[in-house]
Design a protein around this motif. Structure first.
Motif: not given
Length: 561
Positions: A127-133
């Motif tokens: 979820e955090t990586i998705g938010s970053f991208y």
């Protein structure tokens, strides 16, 4: 291969001067002092078949000649706790955070929590990586040549922390999974050897099989294997209970088949057969496995002597007939540790021990008496289902072993022969209710099954229990004129205890202690004996006390129990 070689290795001249606990003869015997040897962790230890034979002697008045004939035979298997003693049950000092304490029941529960935590950390990282991208896509920054849009800078603290946590959680789960897998293999192997021994003991009892259709019932419903545990629900013994409970339940995956040479399950591959050189009747053992996952099953082939097969094995158990195990565990602590746990008045501080020193420590940790109640109710549901299958008295639907294990609220009337057992279990909370083991053992005998008695080492508390059962059997036999399993017999408990004491002093149990630890004494002291149930109190003349051989300051002076 090393095990097969060791079985046939003769003892050297230097071994002849050693005591019975050092010679390890016969080679297939594993003493209780070997609990901490890792290469032997999969072999049941201190396993004995305890037979008690009543012989009737008659005298011909005209000739004066006497003849003797066996009138009754009472059988039990005694053993040490089927648990992975080498791997231990408590965290060791200096170990990493991925270590765990307890036995299999606790560890399997911890594994479910660890697996859930891995999922949580993975989802949080994704979820955090998705938010970053997503934030990067919406950014108005100019794209720089040579810079990957899929690159996450190491300076991103949140993602870096979650990645580290995810790796640690996964490693923790893998470590625990491996520990459980090794424990399950070792504990199941021990329980399987004990159950096979118990089955052979009862299958060889021609008088029992001739007295009823037990062989046919075993094929149809399974062979009832009742384990009677005498461990305390605290400290390391709680871990042993947790190991044993899982290993005994795994016996449901196993069936046993009596075969002879040339009449095996699927032909003989000599490399897969384990020889039994010290038995005149049992030639070899082979374990076949099939199925995957929860459908995995094991078939144990026991190859016996041709003459034994022809004369002693009933026809219904021949021709590759397989009998499935129907296992259960009743458990009740009977010593000072259980008394202290129940009274919440005796807690022993844990010492920082490591390695082999663990086997000499019996410290009490946080007690869990609820586990005893849960195990006994589970065993009762299984035995109740078995009793209804063997002795049906109503039209209630059949309950399977699997249903009895998993469904805590399954509806099935209490079988008449088990009402006393149920009352003992109901009233057992917070006290040492030995009547549970007494009633369960009696019911198992009435149902044609067998009993395996164990404590930590299988020589002290176990000796008290098996001799008490034998004394009850002989007194029932004498009072009824021939029925050692009779119900509702008003036994003189003073005489029962007196006869049990004679067996404890002059019977086979003290030589078994000598065979295991080199001294024919029970590993109790006078304080421990005071807190045991009256019927299980050891004879004062056979107590080891605190020390062995008077060696006060040597660790060798301690007798392991």
């Amino acid at each position: 291969e090393a095990y097969k070689v060791a079985l046939f290795t003769p003892m050297g001249d230097e071994d002849e001067s050693l005591g019975p606990d050092k010679t390890k003869d016969p080679r297939s015997f594993r003493p209780s002092s070997s609990r901490m040897e890792p290469l032997l962790s999969c072999i049941g230890f201190n396993v004995h078949v305890q037979n008690f034979c009543l012989t009737t002697i008659t005298t011909d008045e005209s000739s004066g000649k006497s003849t003797a004939a066996a009138s009754a035979l009472f059988k039990n298997v005694t053993c040490g706790a089927p648990a992975d003693h080498f791997r231990g049950f408590s965290k060791k000092g200096g170990q990493s955070e991925v270590s765990f304490s307890g036995g299999l029941r606790r560890l399997e529960s911890k594994r479910l929590e660890a697996a859930e935590y891995v999922r949580e950390t993975q989802n949080a990282l994704i979820e955090t990586i998705g938010s970053f991208y997503s934030a990067q896509t919406q950014s108005t920054n100019i794209h720089l040549p040579g810079r990957s849009e899929r690159h996450i800078p190491p300076s991103h603290h949140e993602i870096s922390s979650l990645r580290t946590a995810c790796i640690a959680a996964t490693q923790r789960l893998h470590t625990l999974t491996w520990d459980i897998a090794v424990r399950r293999a070792n504990v199941f192997s021990q329980a399987l050897g004990i159950a096979a021994t118990l089955y052979l003991t009862h299958m060889s009892d021609k008088a029992k099989l001739d007295s009823g259709a037990w062989a046919e019932l075993w094929i149809k419903h399974g062979f009832l294997v009742t384990f009677e545990g005498l461990l305390s629900a605290a400290g390391k013994e709680l871990g042993m209970i947790e190991d044993a409970a899982v290993g005994i339940s795994m016996l449901r995956m196993a069936s046993v088949m009596i075969v002879t040479e040339g009449n095996t399950f699927d032909g003989v591959n000599s490399s897969s057969c384990i020889p039994v050189p010290d038995s005149p009747y049992l030639k070899w053992v082979r374990i076949n496995s099939y199925g995957k996952g929860t459908q995995t099953r094991y078939l144990v082939e026991l190859c016996v002597d041709v003459n034994f097969y022809a004369q002693r094995v009933p026809s219904s158990l021949k021709n590759k007939a397989a009998v499935r195990f129907y296992p259960m565990l009743y458990e009740m602590g009977v010593d000072i540790r259980q008394w202290g746990s129940n009274a919440a008045a005796a807690n022993f501080n844990k010492s920082n021990t490591s390695g082999h020193e663990e086997m000499d420590d019996d410290e009490v940790g946080i007690p869990d008496n609820d586990v005893l109640i849960a195990l006994n109710y589970e065993a009762f549901r299984k035995m109740n289902a078995y009793a209804h299958a063997v002795y049906r008295y109503n039209e209630e639907p059949v309950v399977t072993w699997e249903q009895a294990k998993s469904d805590l609220h399954i509806h099935q009337p209490i079988h008449p022969m088990l009402k006393g057992l149920h009352e003992f279990i109901k009233s057992s909370a917070g006290k040492m209710e030995h009547g549970i083991l007494d009633e369960a053992a009696h019911a198992a005998s009435k149902l044609g099954g067998g009993a395996a008695i164990f404590c930590k080492s299988g020589k002290d508390r176990t000796a008290m229990q098996v001799t008490f059962k034998q004394s009850q059997f002989v007194n029932r036999f004498l009072q009824t004129g021939g029925d050692g399993l009779a119900d509702e017999v008003d036994l003189d408990m003073k005489k029962v205890f007196k006869d049990a004491t004679l067996m404890r002093v002059y019977g086979t149990r003290l030589p078994i202690c000598d065979k295991n630890v080199g001294q024919p004494l029970y590993a109790f002291n006078s304080l421990q004996a005071r807190f045991m149930p009256d019927i299980l109190k050891p004879p004062a003349r056979a107590l080891a006390g605190f020390l062995k051989g008077g060696r006060v300051f040597s660790r060798e002076g301690l007798i392991e129990s």
